[in-house]
Scaffold this motif. Sequence first.
Motif, mmCIF file in Angstrom:
data_model
loop_
_atom_site.group_PDB
_atom_site.id
_atom_site.type_symbol
_atom_site.label_atom_id
_atom_site.label_comp_id
_atom_site.label_asym_id
_atom_site.label_seq_id
_atom_site.Cartn_x
_atom_site.Cartn_y
_atom_site.Cartn_z
ATOM 1 N N VAL A 156 77.453 56.972 35.763
ATOM 2 C CA VAL A 156 78.623 56.707 36.594
ATOM 3 C C VAL A 156 78.218 56.973 38.046
ATOM 4 C CG1 VAL A 156 80.989 57.393 37.133
ATOM 5 C CG2 VAL A 156 80.204 57.348 34.755
ATOM 6 N N THR A 157 78.184 55.928 38.828
ATOM 7 C CA THR A 157 77.690 56.053 40.211
ATOM 8 C C THR A 157 78.809 55.983 41.247
ATOM 9 O OG1 THR A 157 77.280 53.667 40.281
ATOM 10 C CG2 THR A 157 75.437 55.103 39.631
ATOM 11 N N GLU A 158 80.040 55.867 40.797
ATOM 12 C CA GLU A 158 81.149 55.814 41.746
ATOM 13 C C GLU A 158 81.354 57.185 42.382
ATOM 14 O OE1 GLU A 158 84.693 54.332 40.033
ATOM 15 O OE2 GLU A 158 83.812 52.428 39.396
ATOM 16 N N LEU A 159 81.531 57.188 43.702
ATOM 17 C CA LEU A 159 81.737 58.412 44.448
ATOM 18 C C LEU A 159 83.059 58.337 45.204
ATOM 19 C CD1 LEU A 159 78.217 58.952 46.091
ATOM 20 C CD2 LEU A 159 79.188 60.263 44.204
ATOM 21 N N PRO A 160 83.622 59.481 45.552
ATOM 22 C CA PRO A 160 84.752 59.453 46.497
ATOM 23 C C PRO A 160 84.288 58.829 47.808
ATOM 24 C CG PRO A 160 84.493 61.631 45.485
ATOM 25 C CD PRO A 160 83.281 60.835 45.113
ATOM 26 N N PRO A 161 85.209 58.472 48.697
ATOM 27 C CA PRO A 161 84.813 57.842 49.966
ATOM 28 C C PRO A 161 83.760 58.662 50.709
ATOM 29 C CG PRO A 161 87.186 57.780 49.712
ATOM 30 C CD PRO A 161 86.669 58.614 48.586
ATOM 31 N N GLN A 162 82.765 57.982 51.263
ATOM 32 C CA GLN A 162 81.652 58.622 51.958
ATOM 33 C C GLN A 162 81.469 57.988 53.345
ATOM 34 O OE1 GLN A 162 79.320 60.985 50.189
ATOM 35 N NE2 GLN A 162 81.062 61.011 48.782
ATOM 36 N N ILE A 163 80.872 58.751 54.253
ATOM 37 C CA ILE A 163 80.357 58.199 55.507
ATOM 38 C C ILE A 163 78.859 58.028 55.336
ATOM 39 C CG2 ILE A 163 80.082 58.509 57.992
ATOM 40 C CD1 ILE A 163 82.346 60.520 57.939
ATOM 41 N N TYR A 228 98.793 56.913 64.817
ATOM 42 C CA TYR A 228 99.725 56.093 64.050
ATOM 43 C C TYR A 228 98.930 55.380 62.966
ATOM 44 C CZ TYR A 228 98.243 51.877 66.645
ATOM 45 O OH TYR A 228 97.510 50.843 67.191
ATOM 46 N N LYS A 229 99.587 54.660 62.109
ATOM 47 C CA LYS A 229 98.946 54.137 60.909
ATOM 48 C C LYS A 229 97.719 53.276 61.212
ATOM 49 C CE LYS A 229 99.918 51.671 56.579
ATOM 50 N NZ LYS A 229 99.195 52.631 55.731
ATOM 51 N N ASP A 230 97.835 52.348 62.167
ATOM 52 C CA ASP A 230 96.699 51.473 62.482
ATOM 53 C C ASP A 230 95.500 52.276 62.986
ATOM 54 O OD1 ASP A 230 98.299 49.404 61.768
ATOM 55 O OD2 ASP A 230 98.601 48.609 63.785
ATOM 56 N N TYR A 231 95.769 53.322 63.740
ATOM 57 C CA TYR A 231 94.703 54.203 64.246
ATOM 58 C C TYR A 231 93.991 54.883 63.084
ATOM 59 C CZ TYR A 231 92.929 58.572 66.436
ATOM 60 O OH TYR A 231 92.170 59.649 66.839
ATOM 61 N N LEU A 232 94.760 55.416 62.140
ATOM 62 C CA LEU A 232 94.156 56.092 60.994
ATOM 63 C C LEU A 232 93.331 55.128 60.156
ATOM 64 C CD1 LEU A 232 97.172 58.310 59.849
ATOM 65 C CD2 LEU A 232 95.187 59.019 61.201
ATOM 66 N N GLU A 233 93.802 53.903 60.027
ATOM 67 C CA GLU A 233 93.101 52.922 59.194
ATOM 68 C C GLU A 233 91.903 52.312 59.904
ATOM 69 O OE1 GLU A 233 96.164 50.184 58.111
ATOM 70 O OE2 GLU A 233 96.714 51.327 56.311
ATOM 71 N N ALA A 234 91.822 52.503 61.230
ATOM 72 C CA ALA A 234 90.749 51.860 61.997
ATOM 73 C C ALA A 234 89.396 52.514 61.775
ATOM 74 C CB ALA A 234 91.089 51.876 63.485
ATOM 75 N N ALA A 237 86.426 57.521 59.013
ATOM 76 C CA ALA A 237 86.878 58.813 58.508
ATOM 77 C C ALA A 237 87.921 59.369 59.458
ATOM 78 C CB ALA A 237 85.700 59.783 58.384
ATOM 79 N N ILE A 238 88.677 60.357 58.966
ATOM 80 C CA ILE A 238 89.708 61.014 59.767
ATOM 81 C C ILE A 238 89.338 62.482 59.894
ATOM 82 C CG2 ILE A 238 92.157 61.592 59.936
ATOM 83 C CD1 ILE A 238 92.639 59.219 57.954
ATOM 84 N N GLU A 239 89.398 63.005 61.118
ATOM 85 C CA GLU A 239 89.079 64.412 61.347
ATOM 86 C C GLU A 239 90.315 65.159 61.832
ATOM 87 O OE1 GLU A 239 85.202 66.063 63.017
ATOM 88 O OE2 GLU A 239 86.521 66.203 64.777
ATOM 89 N N TYR A 303 93.622 56.582 50.173
ATOM 90 C CA TYR A 303 92.493 57.326 49.609
ATOM 91 C C TYR A 303 91.155 56.598 49.788
ATOM 92 C CZ TYR A 303 96.028 60.340 47.608
ATOM 93 O OH TYR A 303 97.087 61.216 47.460
ATOM 94 N N LYS A 304 91.056 55.832 50.884
ATOM 95 C CA LYS A 304 89.841 55.053 51.127
ATOM 96 C C LYS A 304 88.913 55.705 52.146
ATOM 97 C CE LYS A 304 92.001 50.570 50.131
ATOM 98 N NZ LYS A 304 92.419 49.264 50.717
ATOM 99 N N LYS A 305 89.376 56.789 52.782
ATOM 100 C CA LYS A 305 88.572 57.379 53.852
ATOM 101 C C LYS A 305 88.420 58.887 53.624
ATOM 102 C CE LYS A 305 90.502 53.967 56.982
ATOM 103 N NZ LYS A 305 89.310 53.101 56.981
ATOM 104 N N PRO A 306 87.215 59.417 53.864
ATOM 105 C CA PRO A 306 87.045 60.866 53.769
ATOM 106 C C PRO A 306 87.789 61.568 54.902
ATOM 107 C CG PRO A 306 85.037 59.842 54.594
ATOM 108 C CD PRO A 306 85.958 58.729 54.217
ATOM 109 N N VAL A 307 88.249 62.776 54.621
ATOM 110 C CA VAL A 307 88.953 63.585 55.615
ATOM 111 C C VAL A 307 88.078 64.781 55.986
ATOM 112 C CG1 VAL A 307 90.960 65.044 56.061
ATOM 113 C CG2 VAL A 307 91.248 62.860 54.887
ATOM 114 N N ILE A 308 87.884 64.955 57.289
ATOM 115 C CA ILE A 308 87.101 66.060 57.832
ATOM 116 C C ILE A 308 88.066 67.098 58.393
ATOM 117 C CG2 ILE A 308 85.297 66.686 59.497
ATOM 118 C CD1 ILE A 308 84.652 63.631 59.684
#
Length: 501
Positions: A156-163, A228-234, A237-239, A303-308
Amino acid sequence: MPINYILPEFEVERSDYRCIRCRVCERQCANGVHRYDPDGDVMLSDESRCVDCQRCVCLCPTRALKIKHNDGALRENANWKQNTILEIYKQANTGGVLLSSMGNPEPFPVYWDKILVNASQVTNPSIDPLREPMETRVFLGKKPHDIRRDSAGNLVTELPPQIELELPVMFSAMSYGSISYNAHKSLATAAEQLGICYNTGEGGLHEDFYPYGKNTIVQVASGRFGVYKDYLEAGAAIEIKMGQGAKPGIGGHLPGTKVGADVSKTRMIPQGSDAISPAPHHDIYSIEDLRQLVFSLKEATEYKKPVIVKVAAVHNIAAIASGIARSGADIIAIDGFRGGTGAAPTRIRDNVGIPIELALAAVDKRLRDEGIRQNVSLVVGGSVRSASDVIKAVALGADACYIASAALLALGCHLCRTCQSGKCNWGIATQDPELVRRLNPEVGKERLVNLLTAWKHEIKEMMGLMGINSIEALRGNRLMLRGVGLNEKELEILGISHAGE
């Protein structure tokens, strides 16, 4: 008042023989140091305004200028240094808090310089990076604790979102407002070419830089500027910024004079108003509260981006990191007390926090002892100055490093430490249109790419001399390190032996 007068810190030495009265120095100095006197056909200098940015020295066509430290100092005193006395005079005059920029300049130990790297020679041969593959690519995010297979026996090679980074270095958080548009553009375009990430800082993301989203880390700070939402999705990753190495435990302040139309639009605040970040996030007073924000951001981005989670290096950093690793965060960023800043209270910058080397070693050990090291990646910053500092950080347990001051130096910063004034003569820490134009973003990008290309070569060379062919094999490999001039407690915290052992 005469009681306040101390000779200026810097002295402008001008050669009358070489000076051709071209007035380049006058036009180039944003601080108003140089002035032409037509009556005497002579250039004059108001040395009290000089910050030793070296702009006039670099651009003088005849090399007629030299900036020197003024030797007319107060009487020597090991306890009451001239700068200490001058700061007391300033506060006695104004009743204000002293502000400073860039990193801590005090002579505390620099542990990077007291750590040496081991080399392979006979029983464990070295590797030639020119002839053998060397892997500098890293992935930041949660990793599985063990190997998993599906019902058919396949891995199983699927991982949570990575940078994904082409080398273990990223450009650290510097907000649009504290640095210029052209500086941000240099960082964004260089990050794209290098295959790494840059961080927006807490000032939002200018609309022109959304195309660089896959190389962008977007930051959420206590002021929520530009969020705002577009910023987070851009971003990739989010820190969540909880703390900063140069000013742990306090918020931020961008003066209204720096909040022009573009900065106002990007930060979503009124033009000309001060941008004040509260000291705490007013919705975070525990690890449980932090966990709520982590999952709110994950929910907002499907749940597509890692959170720092970014924190400052303080005395109980290992316990803090242990809590963050259990909060659902994917990456912990730790900023040491030598980290730079656009502006911070001088007393806090110079007296609060701990060195990143000790913080990193303590956190890595704590997470390993608790069996949760794979829950998070570790990114460290706070005066990472060279490829060798990166190598030592990785060997102490880091997955990657943040650099900021080194990147600004590559752009032309001369470390005059007056960013808070907004009069950066090199077009970096300013919003003055005339000064911003002095930084060509194409040239800036090229210099940043050159810097990290050189570091990448050096990282490969240093890994090769250790007989290691991948960053992953180096991570936490403290056997490769030895200390010099360190006491037993320092060696214990770093988890390394003394040279000769």
